[in-house]
Design a protein around this motif. Structure first.
Motif, PDB file in Angstrom:
ATOM      1  N   UNK A   1     -13.842 -13.386-139.672  1.00 25.45           N
ATOM      2  CA  UNK A   1     -14.081 -12.483-140.961  1.00 25.45           C
ATOM      3  C   UNK A   1     -15.392 -11.911-140.599  1.00 25.45           C
ATOM      4  N   UNK A   2     -15.987 -11.133-141.286  1.00 28.14           N
ATOM      5  CA  UNK A   2     -17.465 -10.487-141.177  1.00 28.14           C
ATOM      6  C   UNK A   2     -18.190 -11.179-141.973  1.00 28.14           C
TER       7      UNK A   2
ATOM      8  N   UNK B   1     -25.677 -15.774-138.910  1.00 22.25           N
ATOM      9  CA  UNK B   1     -25.066 -15.112-137.939  1.00 22.25           C
ATOM     10  C   UNK B   1     -23.531 -14.461-138.401  1.00 22.25           C
ATOM     11  N   UNK B   2     -23.246 -13.403-137.841  1.00 23.79           N
ATOM     12  CA  UNK B   2     -21.885 -12.955-138.251  1.00 23.79           C
ATOM     13  C   UNK B   2     -20.684 -13.800-137.861  1.00 23.79           C
TER      14      UNK B   2
ATOM     15  N   UNK C   1     -22.390 -26.593-141.790  1.00 23.98           N
ATOM     16  CA  UNK C   1     -22.690 -24.775-141.805  1.00 23.98           C
ATOM     17  C   UNK C   1     -21.949 -24.305-143.338  1.00 23.98           C
ATOM     18  N   UNK C   2     -22.245 -23.351-143.442  1.00 27.31           N
ATOM     19  CA  UNK C   2     -21.471 -22.472-144.578  1.00 27.31           C
ATOM     20  C   UNK C   2     -21.852 -21.234-144.315  1.00 27.31           C
ATOM     21  N   UNK C   3     -20.925 -20.368-145.194  1.00 25.80           N
ATOM     22  CA  UNK C   3     -21.146 -18.879-145.349  1.00 25.80           C
ATOM     23  C   UNK C   3     -22.268 -18.790-146.299  1.00 25.80           C
TER      24      UNK C   3
ATOM     25  N   UNK D   1     -24.363 -19.825-141.420  1.00 25.98           N
ATOM     26  CA  UNK D   1     -25.700 -20.356-140.853  1.00 25.98           C
ATOM     27  C   UNK D   1     -25.463 -21.799-140.777  1.00 25.98           C
ATOM     28  N   UNK D   2     -25.914 -22.556-139.513  1.00 30.02           N
ATOM     29  CA  UNK D   2     -26.099 -23.786-139.510  1.00 30.02           C
ATOM     30  C   UNK D   2     -27.530 -24.323-140.083  1.00 30.02           C
ATOM     31  N   UNK D   3     -28.438 -23.668-140.170  1.00 31.50           N
ATOM     32  CA  UNK D   3     -29.811 -23.712-140.298  1.00 31.50           C
ATOM     33  C   UNK D   3     -30.157 -24.121-141.973  1.00 31.50           C
ATOM     34  N   UNK D   4     -29.393 -23.757-142.691  1.00 31.45           N
ATOM     35  CA  UNK D   4     -29.280 -23.978-144.195  1.00 31.45           C
ATOM     36  C   UNK D   4     -28.658 -25.262-144.541  1.00 31.45           C
TER      37      UNK D   4
END
Length: 168
Positions: free
Chosen positions: A111-112, A105-106, A94-96, A116-119
């Motif tokens: 952190x805020x 997803x948040x 996953x990555x931010x 996403x895993x989907x990317x």
């Protein structure tokens, strides 16, 4: 749908007695790249606000299985951890991402930032809780069955595709 004996089988919350696994299907990264939201969903390389002493300075900045290093140690006492289901998410890259990514997803625990895993391309690994590590599972195959008259889950495919998903 897959057999309940598949090591990566997850029980359906919609159709009791049925099990699913993305490991039975090939990941199609080209479909994600061609999605109209793909530029909004690139890894942002931003992890501002994280405890980089604990998780490392690169945590979440690119597609990697960041939580596989010490999943139980980091997350066993959090709301993410399940004592009744598999914690295979520990092994998923996953990555931010940008906050406008519709696949995000948040991150409410660290952190805020949006993640996403989907990317990220998803390798075939499952979490071995006894050893706190990720391992290759035995293979799973689609059963070719459906619990729904429409045929949902009978074969590999993007079952949620359509105008509302943005990826027809």
């Amino acid at each position: 749908w897959v057999s309940s004996s598949c090591p990566a089988a997850q029980p359906s919350t919609i159709w009791p007695g049925h099990y699913f696994s993305s490991l039975a299907c090939d990941w199609d990264p080209q479909a994600a790249i061609n999605c109209k939201f793909s530029s909004a969903c690139k890894c942002s390389q931003n992890n501002t606000g994280l405890d980089t002493m604990k998780y490392g300075v690169d945590y979440g900045t690119s597609c990697e299985a960041w939580d596989s290093e010490d999943c139980a140690g980091w997350w066993r006492d959090s709301s993410l951890w399940s004592s009744t289901a598999r914690n295979d998410w520990c092994c998923r890259p996953w990555c931010y991402v940008n906050e406008t990514c519709p696949l995000a997803d948040e991150d409410s625990l660290l952190s805020k930032l949006k993640y996403s895993y989907d990317v990220c391309a998803q390798p075939v690994e499952v979490y071995d809780e006894a050893n706190n590590t990720c391992v290759a599972p035995t293979s799973c195959a689609c059963l070719g069955e459906s619990a729904d008259p429409s045929g949902y889950g009978r074969s590999c495919g993007l079952h949620e595709a359509g105008p509302e998903s943005g990826c027809e």
